[in-house]
Design a protein around this motif. Structure first.
Motif, PDB file in Angstrom:
ATOM      1  N   CYS A  13     -72.329  60.013  13.112  1.00  0.00           N
ATOM      2  CA  CYS A  13     -71.564  60.921  12.238  1.00  0.00           C
ATOM      3  C   CYS A  13     -72.052  62.363  12.392  1.00  0.00           C
ATOM      4  N   ALA A  14     -73.366  62.532  12.530  1.00  0.00           N
ATOM      5  CA  ALA A  14     -73.913  63.878  12.705  1.00  0.00           C
ATOM      6  C   ALA A  14     -73.466  64.479  14.036  1.00  0.00           C
ATOM      7  N   LEU A  15     -73.445  63.681  15.087  1.00  0.00           N
ATOM      8  CA  LEU A  15     -73.002  64.171  16.392  1.00  0.00           C
ATOM      9  C   LEU A  15     -71.543  64.624  16.332  1.00  0.00           C
ATOM     10  N   VAL A  16     -70.699  63.841  15.691  1.00  0.00           N
ATOM     11  CA  VAL A  16     -69.286  64.206  15.581  1.00  0.00           C
ATOM     12  C   VAL A  16     -69.117  65.443  14.704  1.00  0.00           C
ATOM     13  N   MET A  17     -69.758  65.451  13.538  1.00  0.00           N
ATOM     14  CA  MET A  17     -69.557  66.562  12.593  1.00  0.00           C
ATOM     15  C   MET A  17     -70.185  67.866  13.079  1.00  0.00           C
ATOM     16  N   ALA A  18     -71.233  67.797  13.881  1.00  0.00           N
ATOM     17  CA  ALA A  18     -71.852  69.024  14.386  1.00  0.00           C
ATOM     18  C   ALA A  18     -71.007  69.668  15.479  1.00  0.00           C
ATOM     19  N   ASN A  19     -70.248  68.871  16.224  1.00  0.00           N
ATOM     20  CA  ASN A  19     -69.445  69.403  17.321  1.00  0.00           C
ATOM     21  C   ASN A  19     -68.008  69.687  16.940  1.00  0.00           C
ATOM     22  N   LEU A  20     -67.517  69.082  15.885  1.00  0.00           N
ATOM     23  CA  LEU A  20     -66.113  69.213  15.500  1.00  0.00           C
ATOM     24  C   LEU A  20     -65.668  70.658  15.255  1.00  0.00           C
ATOM     25  N   ARG A 115     -66.928  78.942  11.954  1.00  0.00           N
ATOM     26  CA  ARG A 115     -67.445  77.737  12.588  1.00  0.00           C
ATOM     27  C   ARG A 115     -68.837  77.383  12.057  1.00  0.00           C
ATOM     28  N   LEU A 116     -69.667  78.391  11.841  1.00  0.00           N
ATOM     29  CA  LEU A 116     -71.002  78.150  11.312  1.00  0.00           C
ATOM     30  C   LEU A 116     -70.937  77.565   9.902  1.00  0.00           C
ATOM     31  N   LEU A 117     -70.062  78.085   9.069  1.00  0.00           N
ATOM     32  CA  LEU A 117     -69.906  77.531   7.720  1.00  0.00           C
ATOM     33  C   LEU A 117     -69.349  76.109   7.762  1.00  0.00           C
ATOM     34  N   GLU A 118     -68.472  75.829   8.715  1.00  0.00           N
ATOM     35  CA  GLU A 118     -67.959  74.469   8.848  1.00  0.00           C
ATOM     36  C   GLU A 118     -69.058  73.511   9.323  1.00  0.00           C
ATOM     37  N   VAL A 119     -69.970  73.990  10.153  1.00  0.00           N
ATOM     38  CA  VAL A 119     -71.109  73.177  10.552  1.00  0.00           C
ATOM     39  C   VAL A 119     -71.970  72.863   9.327  1.00  0.00           C
ATOM     40  N   LEU A 120     -72.154  73.848   8.446  1.00  0.00           N
ATOM     41  CA  LEU A 120     -72.942  73.607   7.235  1.00  0.00           C
ATOM     42  C   LEU A 120     -72.253  72.614   6.299  1.00  0.00           C
ATOM     43  N   VAL A 150     -85.925  70.787   8.772  1.00  0.00           N
ATOM     44  CA  VAL A 150     -85.997  70.039  10.025  1.00  0.00           C
ATOM     45  C   VAL A 150     -84.669  69.357  10.326  1.00  0.00           C
ATOM     46  N   THR A 151     -84.051  68.728   9.319  1.00  0.00           N
ATOM     47  CA  THR A 151     -82.787  68.038   9.580  1.00  0.00           C
ATOM     48  C   THR A 151     -81.667  69.026   9.908  1.00  0.00           C
ATOM     49  N   LEU A 152     -81.684  70.210   9.306  1.00  0.00           N
ATOM     50  CA  LEU A 152     -80.692  71.223   9.672  1.00  0.00           C
ATOM     51  C   LEU A 152     -80.888  71.679  11.111  1.00  0.00           C
ATOM     52  N   ALA A 153     -82.136  71.852  11.511  1.00  0.00           N
ATOM     53  CA  ALA A 153     -82.407  72.225  12.907  1.00  0.00           C
ATOM     54  C   ALA A 153     -81.945  71.130  13.867  1.00  0.00           C
ATOM     55  N   LEU A 154     -82.178  69.882  13.526  1.00  0.00           N
ATOM     56  CA  LEU A 154     -81.710  68.780  14.368  1.00  0.00           C
ATOM     57  C   LEU A 154     -80.190  68.719  14.402  1.00  0.00           C
ATOM     58  N   PHE A 155     -79.552  68.993  13.269  1.00  0.00           N
ATOM     59  CA  PHE A 155     -78.097  68.995  13.214  1.00  0.00           C
ATOM     60  C   PHE A 155     -77.533  70.095  14.109  1.00  0.00           C
ATOM     61  N   LEU A 156     -78.164  71.264  14.099  1.00  0.00           N
ATOM     62  CA  LEU A 156     -77.711  72.356  14.965  1.00  0.00           C
ATOM     63  C   LEU A 156     -77.930  72.019  16.436  1.00  0.00           C
ATOM     64  N   VAL A 157     -79.008  71.313  16.747  1.00  0.00           N
ATOM     65  CA  VAL A 157     -79.235  70.881  18.127  1.00  0.00           C
ATOM     66  C   VAL A 157     -78.160  69.884  18.556  1.00  0.00           C
ATOM     67  N   LEU A 158     -77.757  68.993  17.660  1.00  0.00           N
ATOM     68  CA  LEU A 158     -76.680  68.059  17.984  1.00  0.00           C
ATOM     69  C   LEU A 158     -75.361  68.788  18.224  1.00  0.00           C
ATOM     70  N   GLY A 159     -75.186  69.948  17.612  1.00  0.00           N
ATOM     71  CA  GLY A 159     -73.971  70.727  17.801  1.00  0.00           C
ATOM     72  C   GLY A 159     -73.985  71.609  19.041  1.00  0.00           C
ATOM     73  N   TYR A 160     -75.069  71.606  19.776  1.00  0.00           N
ATOM     74  CA  TYR A 160     -75.172  72.469  20.949  1.00  0.00           C
ATOM     75  C   TYR A 160     -74.126  72.177  22.020  1.00  0.00           C
ATOM     76  N   PRO A 161     -73.784  70.921  22.323  1.00  0.00           N
ATOM     77  CA  PRO A 161     -72.731  70.700  23.327  1.00  0.00           C
ATOM     78  C   PRO A 161     -71.395  71.348  22.954  1.00  0.00           C
ATOM     79  N   GLY A 162     -71.008  71.285  21.702  1.00  0.00           N
ATOM     80  CA  GLY A 162     -69.769  71.927  21.270  1.00  0.00           C
ATOM     81  C   GLY A 162     -69.863  73.440  21.371  1.00  0.00           C
ATOM     82  N   PHE A 163     -71.042  73.994  21.048  1.00  0.00           N
ATOM     83  CA  PHE A 163     -71.256  75.437  21.170  1.00  0.00           C
ATOM     84  C   PHE A 163     -71.133  75.872  22.625  1.00  0.00           C
ATOM     85  N   VAL A 164     -71.728  75.104  23.531  1.00  0.00           N
ATOM     86  CA  VAL A 164     -71.634  75.421  24.963  1.00  0.00           C
ATOM     87  C   VAL A 164     -70.191  75.347  25.426  1.00  0.00           C
ATOM     88  N   TRP A 165     -69.472  74.321  24.993  1.00  0.00           N
ATOM     89  CA  TRP A 165     -68.066  74.162  25.378  1.00  0.00           C
ATOM     90  C   TRP A 165     -67.234  75.345  24.900  1.00  0.00           C
TER      91      TRP A 165
END
Length: 174
Positions: A13-20, A115-120, A150-165
């Protein structure tokens, strides 16, 4: 539900929500600001934003009550628990799909701040789901600010593929 299954549900769920927010161009949250000359007047957008935040709080409370309070011990109760979990995820999906339908701003691009607020918002949704699953397992521990940092930092790392895209990939003009 086992601890391993709960952890994998939260990670997926975190992977999907961080990249969406990076993969979709339509809004996942009705922010009060928006493009000038949009379909909705400013006061209505503020009202929709407040209703969205109230819906988010109601979803969080409902998920903690239904999923966190459920007991998944036997066969029939496990199926009921999974049904409650699926219903909670479906309501979250509807909550995120509604702003794009109501806004009428299909042709406008989202800013990085949107997009940043939607990630939050996604972080809050996944965090609530994770806490509800932890309550279901019976060992909810109090967390301090270090855990959330720490969990917010991990969530942002999970969102990195979407950011790169979205921002770093070169696209050829059509």
């Amino acid at each position: 539900m086992s601890l391993t299954a709960a952890v994998w549900i939260v990670i997926l769920c975190a992977l999907v929500m961080a990249n969406l927010p990076f993969l979709l161009e339509r809004r996942l949250a009705p922010w009060p600001w928006g493009p000038k000359g949009g379909a909705l007047p400013g006061l209505v957008r503020w009202g929709l934003g407040l209703v969205f935040l109230a819906g988010l709080a109601l979803w969080s409370w409902g998920t903690l009550t239904l999923v966190g309070g459920a007991f998944a011990g036997g066969g029939a109760t496990t199926a009921l628990f999974l049904l409650k979990l699926l219903a909670s995820l479906l309501v979250a999906g509807l909550l995120l799909a509604l702003p794009g339908r109501l806004g009428g701003e299909a042709g406008n691009r989202k800013s990085f701040f949107d997009r940043l607020l939607e990630v939050l918002v996604g972080y809050v949704l996944v965090g609530t789901l994770g806490f509800a699953l932890e309550l279901n397992l019976g060992n909810a521990f109090p967390q301090r600010w270090e855990f959330y940092a720490v969990t917010l930092a991990l969530f942002l790392v999970l969102g990195y593929p979407g950011f790169v895209w979205r921002y770093m990939m070169r696209r050829r003009p059509r």
